[in-house]
Write an enzyme that holds these catalytic residues in place. Structure first.
Site, short mmCIF file in Angstrom:
data_model
loop_
_atom_site.label_atom_id
_atom_site.label_comp_id
_atom_site.label_asym_id
_atom_site.label_seq_id
_atom_site.Cartn_x
_atom_site.Cartn_y
_atom_site.Cartn_z
N HIS A 1 50.96 86.43 55.48
CA HIS A 1 50.78 85.28 54.57
C HIS A 1 50.23 85.69 53.21
O HIS A 1 49.82 86.81 53.01
CB HIS A 1 49.96 84.18 55.23
CG HIS A 1 48.54 84.52 55.58
ND1 HIS A 1 47.65 83.59 56.06
CD2 HIS A 1 47.85 85.69 55.54
CE1 HIS A 1 46.49 84.16 56.27
NE2 HIS A 1 46.58 85.42 55.97
N GLU A 2 50.31 84.78 52.26
CA GLU A 2 49.92 85.03 50.86
C GLU A 2 50.66 86.22 50.25
O GLU A 2 50.07 87.02 49.52
CB GLU A 2 48.41 85.26 50.75
CG GLU A 2 47.58 84.00 50.82
CD GLU A 2 47.77 83.09 49.62
OE1 GLU A 2 48.21 83.56 48.57
OE2 GLU A 2 47.52 81.89 49.76
#
Lengths: 607, 607
Positions: free
Chosen positions: B455-456
C-alpha cells in the site's frame, strides 16, 4: 509444470536409464508417465479444490475425536487408493517398485495442489523405517498396513523442551513386565512422556495410527542415559493390535493433549501427545505400550536412515508451494491490465492499459520465481535420482551417490525453504492488494511455506550439519565430489555460446567457496567457523543452484529446435540466476572467510 | 524501545533545538516526554492486549452495519482523547503544535502495540489535506471534526481497475445542478464509481466518515480527461452535514460493496465502496454528493502534498512491527533453554541446556533484527525531522530538507517494508515451531507487515519514483545533497577508532552507487535504466541505512561512558550492518550499472 517435470526427468536426468536395472525392469516410460498422470489428476480433482477449505476449517477436537473436513477424508482415500503409499516397495508385497525419482516427482503434484491436506510423506517414512529396522512381525503388522492406507503413521521426535536438541528427549521407556522381551511384536516397553509438533498425531482418517517414538530406556541407575546415545526407537500404536494386525479393542495410553494452531499448513493436524498419562490403561496398567524397533540406543541412527528422503520431501514441499505461487501470479500477470510501457508514460495516457506481464519489474518478479521454483525442482529431482543410485546403482556409483547426498541434502532441505518463501512473497507482490487477500491463493502459499524452514531440522541446524560435518568429513571428500560434478558441468558449458560466461562465473564462485571453507576452519576452532554457518549454507545453496541451472541450461540449449519458447524460458531463467542471484554469494562468503566475530561476540546485555 | 527513541530524539537528532523555534516555544523537553509517556501508556493498556483479538474477530457486515470488537471502539476513543489527532495543529484550533518528529515517534507506540487496530494516520492525513487545500468552511466542518475525533477520515484513491495506475481512475464527478458552485461547502458534484482498498471505509467507530475521493470531471465532450491531469479531489461525507457540522439526517449515496479479507492487518476494516449506486438518494437523486477540494484537475497534486508524511507513516508502521518481533524474540531467546555451546557438543551431554541467546546463530538472527528495526527507526525519525525542518526551518535549510525528503521518502517507505518483514521472519525462526503458532505474536507481525510493501505505492512504484525521478531531477541535485550528508558522516567517522573502517566501506559504496546511477542512465533510454529500478532501490536503501547506522554509531561512541551496554549494543548493530548487510549492494548495483537486459528481454511466451 508437468512439461518441466517431463523435461527434467526424461531429458535432463535420463530417467529411462533406470529401466535397464533389474529392479525397474517391469517398468517403461509409459508406466512412469501413467503414475504422473494419475497423481496429477487426483491432485487436481481431490486436492486443489479444497486447499482453501482446509485452511479455513482447521482440525478441531470435540473432546473425543479430532474432526477434519470431509474433503480431507476423500483426499486421503484417493491417495491411498492410488497405490502411492507403497510406490517404491517390492511388487511381492503389493508395491509398485518405482524409482524414488518418479515417486518424488509424482508426489509433487499433491504438494502443489494442497500441501496442507498432505500426502503420505510421514506414513511412508514411518513404514519405510520399519521395513529397514523392524522385525518381520513389525513389518507385517505395522508397515504393510500403512502401505495399504489402512493405518497412518507419525514420527514422534520433538518434545516441548527438546526441539532441535534431541539429546534432551525425556520420554522414558521401561520394560513392561518380566516377559517383556517375549512379545511377538518386539520387546515390550511402557512409555511415559510428552511429544510436541506431532503431525497427524490424532484424527479419524484411518482406523489406527502407528506412532514411531524416540524415548530413553533408563540405565542400571534408573536414570536415562544423557545425550543421543541413550535414545531408542519404539512403535506405539494408538489402538492395540494383535499379530494378525487386528485391533484388540483396547486403546493404548496415548492421548491428545492439545492441537497446535499454526500460521499456515492448517489442514494437517499438529498435536501435543501425552504418552502414559493414564487416560487409557491397556492391560489395566498405566503407560503407553511400545515395541522396541532396532537395538536399544540406536533410535537416532534408525531415524537418520530415513532422513535424506524426509528432507528431500520437505524441500519438494517448499518447491511445490513456490511453483504454485509462480503459476498463480503468472496467470494473473497475463490478464491484469495496469499501466502503460515506461517509455510512453504521459504521452499516450489515452492508450489502453497493458497486461502487467509487459512491465520489466513484473517480469523480474516472475523470472525470480521461475528461477527459484524450477531450479529447486531440478535440485530435488537430482537428489531423488541420487537416492535411486544409492539403492540400485553399481557399488562405486552407489557410494558416490551416498556421499553426494550427504552434502547436498542440507541444501535440498534448506534452499527451497528459504527461496520459495521469497518466491511466494513475490507472487503476492505481483498480485498487489489482491495478493494480500484470502480471495486469491498466494497468501496461503506464503503462510504454508514458512513452516519449511523450521521442521525437519531448522535452517540453523542444516547449516551446522553442512559446515560442521558434511564438508569436513573424510578430509573433505564430499565437498571434493560436489566440486568435481560442478567442474564437469563448467567444462561442458565453457564450450557453449552464451553459457561460457556463466561457466566462468561459476568456476570463480566455486573457487571462492572452497577458499572460504578452508578459511572458516583455518583456526580449527569450531565456534569461530560455525558462527557463520548460516551465511555459508546460503552461499553454498546459491552455488549449487547456479550449477543446477547451468546443467539444466546445457540440456535446454541442445533442445532449442524442438520447442524454442519453452527452452528459451529455461535459458532465460538460468541467465537470471547467474546475473541476479549468484553474485549474492560474495557478501555471505566474506563473513565466512573472515570468521567474522560480530555475532558470537555479541553479548546478551547489549541487546 | 523507549530508551532508543529517547537517545535518537534527544542525543542523535538533538530535538531540543526545535524548542528555540517560535512554533514550538511553548514546549519543553518535559512536554515532549509527556506526549511519549502518554502514548506509550495508552498503547500498552488499550492496544497491545487486544492485538490478537482483532486478528481473530475480523470486521463483519450484518447487512446494515460493520461490526468491530468493542476493544477497537475503546482504543479509538482513547486515541482521540489523547489529542494525537491534532498533535501538529495550531494551538488556536485546539492542536498541540508539536513537532512532527515527536508526533511520529509517539505514534510509533500504537503501531508496535497493534498496527492492526491502528491510530489516526488516515484521519489525520485527510484532515491535514483539507487544512492545506480546503476552503474555510471545509476546514471548519470537516477537518476540525476529524481532529477532535468526532469523525474519521479515509483516502479513496484506488479502484478495482486502477491501483498503481491512478491515471485510470474512472469515478466520475458531475456538477450537481445549475447552482452547484454556490454550495457553502464547496462546488457540489455527484460522484459515481467504485473505490477499492479503502481502509476504514465503513464502520461505527464515529458518527460520520469523511471520504476524500479522487474522481474525474467530464470535459466538454462528456468524456473524462485521460491521464492524471483529469483528476480532481472531493470531500464526500458518509452522512450529509450542514455548515454547522450537524448531521442533516440524510445518508449520502456511498455504500459498502464488500469487505476485503486480508492475510493480516485484520483489525482495520478494508472495503470496496460504491459511490452513486442509488442505494441512498440524497435530495431524491442518485449520485454521491461531493464537494470539490482545491481546483479541478489538481486532485493528485493535492494528494501528493501529503504523500511524504503518509509514506513515512507506512515506513514507521513497518518499523514498529519489526521492533515488536525483535523484542518478542529477544525475550524468548533469553528464556528458552535448548542445546549446549558448540565446542562442548557431545562432551558434556549431561550439562544443563543453555538459553538459546548464547548460540551465535541466534545472536545473528537477533542482531539482524536489531539492525533492521532500530536502523529503520532512526531513518524514519531522521525523515520526520526533515519534515519539521521543511516546515519551520530557515528558508535555505527548509529547501534543502524538502529536497532531501524527495530522495529519502521512497527509502523511508520501502526499506522497512522489505527488511522489517525479513526481521519478522527471523523472529519466527528464533521461536522455531512455537513462532509458527498463533499462541505467540510473531507470526501475526509477519502477516501484518507484508502489507507495507503494497500500500501507499508498491515497491516497484517507489523504485521508479527513485531512479526515474528523484535522483535525476534538477540535474541530480537531490542525489548530490544526500551524498553530501553521507560524506559529512564519513569524514567524522574516519577520525574515530573502530568506525573508520566502516567509513571507508561507506565511501566506496557511495562511489559505486553514484557510478551505477550514471551508468543506468548512460544510454538515456528509460526502459533500459528502469528495468532494474528495484535492485537500485534496494542498493540505495542499504546504503542509506549504512549511513544512518554510521551516524548513529558516532553518537553512541561519544556516549559509551554513560551506559556501556546500551551503546555497545548500538555499535555492534552498526558493525553487523556493515559486515553482513552493506556488502549486499554489489550484487544489486551490478545489474543496474550494466543495464542488465535479462528481465526486459524476457517474453511472455517463454514463461
Amino acid at each position: 509444470m508437468r512439461r518441466t517435470i517431463d523435461f527434467l526427468l526424461g531429458d535432463w536426468l535420463g530417467i529411462a536409464e533406470l529401466l535397464e536395472r533389474p529392479r525397474f525392469a517391469d517398468h517403461s516410460r509409459e508406466t512412469f508417465a501413467q503414475v504422473l498422470d494419475t497423481c496429477e489428476r487426483i491432485a487436481r480433482e481431490r486436492y486443489a479444490p479444497f486447499n482453501r477449505l482446509v485452511d479455513t476449517e482447521e482440525p478441531r477436537f470435540d473432546g473425543e475425536r479430532v474432526i477434519l473436513p470431509q474433503a480431507t477424508h476423500a483426499a486421503w482415500a484417493a491417495y491411498a487408493e492410488s497405490g502411492m503409499l507403497s510406490a517404491s516397495q517390492d511388487q511381492n508385497i503389493g508395491g509398485m517398485q518405482l524409482p524414488y525419482t518418479v515417486e518424488a516427482a509424482a508426489n509433487g503434484f499433491f504438494g502443489k495442489a494442497s500441501v496442507s491436506i498432505g500426502g503420505g510423506l510421514l506414513t511412508v517414512g514411518n513404514a519405510n523405517l520399519l521395513m529397514a529396522h523392524g522385525t518381520a512381525a513389525q513389518k507385517e503388522v505395522f508397515a504393510l498396513n500403512e502401505f495399504s492406507g489402512r493405518w497412518c503413521g507419525t514420527m514422534c521426535l520433538s518434545e516441548p523442551q527438546a526441539g532441535s536438541s534431541l539429546s534432551d528427549v525425556a520420554t522414558r521407556a521401561e520394560p513392561d513386565g518380566a516377559d517383556f522381551e517375549a512379545d511377538p511384536l518386539g520387546p515390550r516397553f511402557r512409555l511415559t512422556g510428552n511429544k510436541m509438533w506431532i503431525s497427524a498425531g490424532e484424527h479419524e482418517l484411518t482406523e489406527n495410527i502407528v506412532h514411531l517414538v524416540l524415548a530413553k530406556i533408563p540405565g542400571p541407575d534408573g536414570k536415562p542415559v544423557p545425550g543421543t546415545k541413550g535414545i531408542s526407537l519404539f512403535v506405539v500404536p494408538k489402538k492395540l493390535v494383535n499379530t494378525r494386525g487386528e485391533l484388540t479393542g483396547e486403546r493404548n495410553d496415548v492421548a491428545l493433549a492439545g492441537l497446535n494452531h499454526k500460521c499456515g499448513w492448517r489442514g494437517t493436524t499438529n498435536t501435543l501427545l501425552n504418552f502414559g498419562e493414564g487416560k487409557f490403561t491397556p492391560g489395566g496398567k498405566r503407560g503407553a505400550i511400545g515395541y522396541l524397533v532396532g537395538r536399544p540406543g540406536e533410535g537416532l541412527r534408525c531415524m537418520f536412515h530415513m532422513m535424506n528422503e524426509a528432507r528431500i520431501g520437505v524441500g519438494m514441499a517448499a518447491t511445490m508451494l513456490g511453483m504454485a505461487g509462480y503459476e498463480a501470479s503468472l496467470d494473473y500477470a497475463k490478464q491484469r491490465p495496469q499501466g502503460r510501457p515506461v517509455t510512453e508514460g504521459g504521452k499516450k495516457a489515452d492508450a489502453p492499459q497493458v497486461p502487467i506481464i509487459q512491465h520489466a519489474d513484473v517480469k523480474r518478479m516472475l523470472l525470480a520465481q521461475k528461477s527459484y521454483a524450477e531450479g529447486a525442482l531440478a535440485l530435488e529431482l537430482y537428489c531423488a535420482r541420487l537416492v535411486d543410485e544409492q539403492h540400485t546403482g553399481e557399488a562405486d556409483s552407489a557410494r558416490e551417490a551416498a556421499l553426494l547426498l550427504e552434502v547436498l541434502t542440507p541444501i535440498a532441505k534448506s534452499w527451497p525453504s528459504e527461496w520459495c518463501v521469497e518466491a511466494n512473497s513475490l507472487a503476492i507482490q505481483v498480485l498487489g492488494g489482491y495478493g494480500y487477500t484470502r480471495d486469491f491463493p498466494v497468501e496461503q502459499y506464503w503462510r504454508d511455506n514458512r513452516l519449511n524452514m523450521i521442521h525437519e531440522g531448522t535452517h540453523g541446524i542444516q547449516a551446522l550439519d553442512l559446515l560442521g560435518r558434511k564438508v569436513v568429513m573424510d578430509g573433505g571428500a564430499g565437498l571434493k565430489l560436489v566440486a568435481g560434478r560442478v567442474n564437469r558441468t563448467i567444462e561442458r558449458a565453457l564450450q557453449v555460446d552464451h553459457l561460457a560466461d556463466h561457466a566462468s562465473a561459476l568456476a570463480a564462485a566455486l573457487q571462492r567457496l572452497g577458499a572460504a571453507t578452508k578459511a572458516a576452519w583455518a583456526s580449527g576452532v569450531p565456534e569461530e567457523a560455525l558462527a557463520n554457518a548460516t551465511p555459508y549454507l546460503q552461499a553454498f545453496g546459491h552455488l549449487v543452484l547456479a550449477w543446477i541451472w547451468l546443467d539444466v541450461g546445457l540440456a535446454a540449449r541442445e533442445r532449442l529446435a524442438a520447442d524454442d519458447a519453452f527452452f528459451r524460458g529455461k535459458l532465460q531463467a538460468c541467465r537470471y540466476f547467474f546475473d541476479y542471484e549468484l553474485p549474492k554469494i560474495d557478501a555471505w562468503l566474506a563473513v565466512v572467510a573472515s570468521r567474522n566475530p560480530t555475532c558470537r561476540e555479541m553479548r546478551e546485555e547489549w541487546f
